[in-house]
Design a protein around this motif. Structure first.
Motif, PDB file in Angstrom:
ATOM      1  N   ARG A   1      -2.764  -6.391   2.549  1.00  0.00           N
ATOM      2  CA  ARG A   1      -2.542  -5.004   2.086  1.00  0.00           C
ATOM      3  C   ARG A   1      -1.692  -4.296   3.131  1.00  0.00           C
ATOM      4  N   ILE A   2      -0.395  -4.150   2.851  1.00  0.00           N
ATOM      5  CA  ILE A   2       0.522  -3.653   3.874  1.00  0.00           C
ATOM      6  C   ILE A   2       1.199  -2.365   3.422  1.00  0.00           C
ATOM      7  N   GLY A   3       1.031  -1.311   4.223  1.00  0.00           N
ATOM      8  CA  GLY A   3       1.604  -0.012   3.898  1.00  0.00           C
ATOM      9  C   GLY A   3       2.739   0.379   4.818  1.00  0.00           C
ATOM     10  N   SER A   4       2.406   0.830   6.021  1.00  0.00           N
ATOM     11  CA  SER A   4       3.418   1.434   6.897  1.00  0.00           C
ATOM     12  C   SER A   4       4.530   0.456   7.296  1.00  0.00           C
TER      13      SER A   4
ATOM     14  N   ILE B   1      -7.988   0.599  -3.398  1.00  0.00           N
ATOM     15  CA  ILE B   1      -8.448   0.066  -2.107  1.00  0.00           C
ATOM     16  C   ILE B   1      -9.245   1.068  -1.282  1.00  0.00           C
TER      17      ILE B   1
ATOM     18  N   MET C   1      -3.482  -5.942   7.471  1.00  0.00           N
ATOM     19  CA  MET C   1      -2.711  -4.721   7.242  1.00  0.00           C
ATOM     20  C   MET C   1      -1.444  -4.798   8.106  1.00  0.00           C
ATOM     21  N   SER C   2      -0.705  -3.701   8.171  1.00  0.00           N
ATOM     22  CA  SER C   2       0.592  -3.748   8.879  1.00  0.00           C
ATOM     23  C   SER C   2       0.494  -4.323  10.284  1.00  0.00           C
TER      24      SER C   2
ATOM     25  N   ASP D   1      -5.287   8.701   6.650  1.00  0.00           N
ATOM     26  CA  ASP D   1      -6.085   8.497   5.444  1.00  0.00           C
ATOM     27  C   ASP D   1      -7.536   8.873   5.669  1.00  0.00           C
ATOM     28  N   LYS D   2      -7.972   8.786   6.897  1.00  0.00           N
ATOM     29  CA  LYS D   2      -9.393   9.034   7.127  1.00  0.00           C
ATOM     30  C   LYS D   2      -9.541   9.987   8.306  1.00  0.00           C
TER      31      LYS D   2
ATOM     32  N   LYS E   1       0.073   4.473  -0.780  1.00  0.00           N
ATOM     33  CA  LYS E   1      -0.568   5.789  -0.637  1.00  0.00           C
ATOM     34  C   LYS E   1       0.304   6.739   0.185  1.00  0.00           C
TER      35      LYS E   1
ATOM     36  N   ARG F   1       3.091   6.924   7.673  1.00  0.00           N
ATOM     37  CA  ARG F   1       2.659   7.988   6.758  1.00  0.00           C
ATOM     38  C   ARG F   1       2.557   9.302   7.491  1.00  0.00           C
TER      39      ARG F   1
ATOM     40  N   MET G   1     -11.710  -5.364   6.683  1.00  0.00           N
ATOM     41  CA  MET G   1     -10.788  -4.867   7.702  1.00  0.00           C
ATOM     42  C   MET G   1     -11.292  -5.287   9.065  1.00  0.00           C
TER      43      MET G   1
ATOM     44  N   VAL H   1       0.855  -1.194   0.000  1.00  0.00           N
ATOM     45  CA  VAL H   1       0.000   0.000   0.000  1.00  0.00           C
ATOM     46  C   VAL H   1       0.892   1.246   0.000  1.00  0.00           C
TER      47      VAL H   1
ATOM     48  N   MET I   1     -13.099  -8.255   0.361  1.00  0.00           N
ATOM     49  CA  MET I   1     -12.082  -7.477   1.090  1.00  0.00           C
ATOM     50  C   MET I   1     -12.684  -7.035   2.411  1.00  0.00           C
TER      51      MET I   1
END
Ligand SMILES: *Cc1c(COP(=O)(O)O)cnc(C)c1O
Length: 225
Positions: A211-214, A68, A195-196, A224-225, A26, A220, A154, A24, A152
């Motif tokens: 789905r892994i971002g940080s 996503i 996720m992370s 995001d929200k 973003k 970040r 969460m 991820v 999908m």
């Protein structure tokens, strides 16, 4: 190797065979995505249309983009044909728009239906009962230019490990029920969860795509929200 590349290698080394990693990206600039790309990563997730389009134009064409985030129907046109999967379909209206735009472009778009099981009010998605109701109407007959690939979801954003595990179990069992009930959906094979902070639990409970971002790119700067 960059630290981004090292994080990718470390995570892919721990994922069981057959579980896909969507990185991820973003809020991270193209240079960071290229670090991940250099480490062999090809699937990236973005949650905003404009950001995805900007990156799409400057990055290698063999990148597989996953959308996503919450998608407004008036932006569907901009990403159909560019993304390899829209993971966040949270209404029949959105499904209908994706179908229409896909038909106009002569493509079939892979989608996941987003399931809402977390305790937070703010998360988008179908409730399990709403998803069952939609599927009972056999939407694939009305929307032949989308391919339903799976679900999908969460988990609740909490430290309560039992709640997180229970949420992932609910997502996986919802997938299993639909998979058994609709054998005609031959490409229905994806459970995107994890996720992370919670992906090992998600994998343990039957995720096929995380789905892994940080944990890859670092924290970040913006929420995001
Ligand atoms: C941002 C985001 C992720 C990644 O979150 P991390 O905690 O950074 O791994 C995964 N899924 C969705 C839908 C997101 O918006």
């Amino acid at each position: 190797m960059s630290s981004t590349g090292e994080n990718i290698k470390s995570i892919t080394g721990k994922l069981p065979q057959g579980v896909k990693l969507v990185a991820v990206s973003k809020f991270n600039p193209p240079e960071r995505i290229l670090d991940a790309y250099a480490a062999g990563q090809r699937a990236f997730g973005e949650s905003r249309v404009q950001e995805l389009l900007t990156k799409f134009d400057v990055l290698p064409s063999d990148i597989e983009w996953h959308f996503i985030g919450h998608l407004q129907t008036n932006k569907v046109k901009q990403i159909v044909g560019r993304v390899s999967m829209i993971e966040s379909v949270d209404s029949e209206k959105l499904l209908a728009f994706i179908d229409k735009e896909s038909a106009a472009r002569g493509v079939v778009t892979d989608v996941l239906l987003q399931l809402h099981v977390a305790a937070e009010e703010t998360k988008f998605g179908f409730l399990p009962a709403e998803l069952e109701t939609l599927m009972a109407t056999e939407p694939w007959l009305r929307y032949p230019n989308v391919r339903l690939r799976g679900i999908m979801g969460m988990a609740t954003n909490t430290d309560d490990q039992a709640r997180i595990r229970a949420d992932f179990r609910t997502i996986r069992s919802c997938f299993d029920e639909l998979d058994i009930r609709y054998p005609q959906l031959t490409a229905f094979n994806t459970v995107s969860m994890g996720m992370s902070g919670d992906w090992p639990v998600a994998v343990d409970e039957g995720s096929t795509s995380v789905r892994i971002g940080s944990a890859i790119f670092g924290a970040r700067m913006y929420a995001d929200k």
